[in-house]
Design a protein around this motif. Structure first.
Motif, short mmCIF file in Angstrom:
data_model
loop_
_atom_site.label_atom_id
_atom_site.label_comp_id
_atom_site.label_asym_id
_atom_site.label_seq_id
_atom_site.Cartn_x
_atom_site.Cartn_y
_atom_site.Cartn_z
N ARG A 82 0.91 -1.01 -0.08
CA ARG A 82 -0.08 0.13 0.11
C ARG A 82 1.00 1.23 0.04
O ARG A 82 1.78 1.17 0.76
CB ARG A 82 -0.94 -0.13 1.23
CG ARG A 82 -1.99 -1.11 1.17
CD ARG A 82 -2.88 -1.00 2.41
NE ARG A 82 -3.46 0.28 2.49
CZ ARG A 82 -3.89 0.83 3.66
NH1 ARG A 82 -4.02 -0.11 4.85
NH2 ARG A 82 -4.07 1.92 3.96
N GLN A 83 0.62 2.18 -0.88
CA GLN A 83 1.31 3.35 -0.93
C GLN A 83 0.96 4.28 0.01
O GLN A 83 -0.24 4.63 0.41
CB GLN A 83 0.97 3.92 -2.48
CG GLN A 83 1.97 5.25 -2.56
CD GLN A 83 1.65 5.46 -4.29
OE1 GLN A 83 0.48 5.51 -4.71
NE2 GLN A 83 2.85 6.01 -4.64
N HIS A 84 1.83 5.07 0.78
CA HIS A 84 1.38 5.88 1.81
C HIS A 84 0.56 7.08 1.22
O HIS A 84 0.60 7.38 0.16
CB HIS A 84 2.90 6.58 2.15
CG HIS A 84 2.73 7.58 3.39
ND1 HIS A 84 2.22 8.96 3.22
CD2 HIS A 84 2.73 7.42 4.63
CE1 HIS A 84 2.18 9.52 4.40
NE2 HIS A 84 2.58 8.48 5.37
N TRP A 85 -0.51 7.52 2.04
CA TRP A 85 -1.58 8.48 1.72
C TRP A 85 -0.96 9.67 1.03
O TRP A 85 -1.34 10.28 -0.02
CB TRP A 85 -2.49 8.52 2.69
CG TRP A 85 -1.96 9.39 3.90
CD1 TRP A 85 -1.39 8.71 5.00
CD2 TRP A 85 -1.73 10.90 3.86
NE1 TRP A 85 -0.93 9.75 5.64
CE2 TRP A 85 -0.98 11.06 5.36
CE3 TRP A 85 -2.02 11.87 3.22
CZ2 TRP A 85 -0.80 12.20 5.79
CZ3 TRP A 85 -1.65 13.22 3.81
CH2 TRP A 85 -1.05 13.34 4.93
N LEU A 86 0.37 10.20 1.63
CA LEU A 86 0.83 11.49 1.10
C LEU A 86 1.39 11.31 -0.29
O LEU A 86 1.25 12.12 -1.19
CB LEU A 86 1.91 11.88 2.23
CG LEU A 86 2.40 13.43 1.73
CD1 LEU A 86 1.51 14.41 1.57
CD2 LEU A 86 3.60 13.51 2.70
N ILE A 87 2.03 10.33 -0.45
CA ILE A 87 2.58 9.81 -1.74
C ILE A 87 1.48 9.72 -2.84
O ILE A 87 1.47 10.20 -4.06
CB ILE A 87 3.58 8.46 -1.80
CG1 ILE A 87 4.66 8.92 -0.95
CG2 ILE A 87 4.19 8.25 -3.40
CD1 ILE A 87 5.53 7.80 -0.81
N ARG A 88 0.45 8.75 -2.53
CA ARG A 88 -0.56 8.65 -3.50
C ARG A 88 -1.15 10.02 -3.98
O ARG A 88 -1.46 10.22 -5.08
CB ARG A 88 -1.72 7.59 -2.71
CG ARG A 88 -2.68 7.38 -3.60
CD ARG A 88 -3.68 6.28 -2.93
NE ARG A 88 -5.03 6.41 -3.42
CZ ARG A 88 -6.04 6.39 -2.95
NH1 ARG A 88 -6.17 5.93 -1.52
NH2 ARG A 88 -7.24 6.29 -3.28
#
Length: 55
Positions: A4-10
């Protein structure tokens, strides 16, 4: 388990696809500010609901 990609990066990446003149730094700053504002609004809303239930 899927990575799962970190929310900030996504959300920074998603925001950057919407405009060509936004730097990664500026997009990340905007995403952080929106996240923080949403968090603060959610906390205030929960506090108000709790207060109303106590009346």
């Amino acid at each position: 388990m899927a990575h799962r990609q970190h929310w900030l990066i996504r959300f920074t990446d998603e925001l950057m696809t919407l405009t060509s003149d936004l730097t990664q730094e500026k997009a990340a700053d905007f995403v952080r500010r929106v996240y923080q504002a949403g968090h603060e609004a959610g906390v205030a809303e929960t506090r108000e609901e709790t207060r109303r239930e106590g009346e």
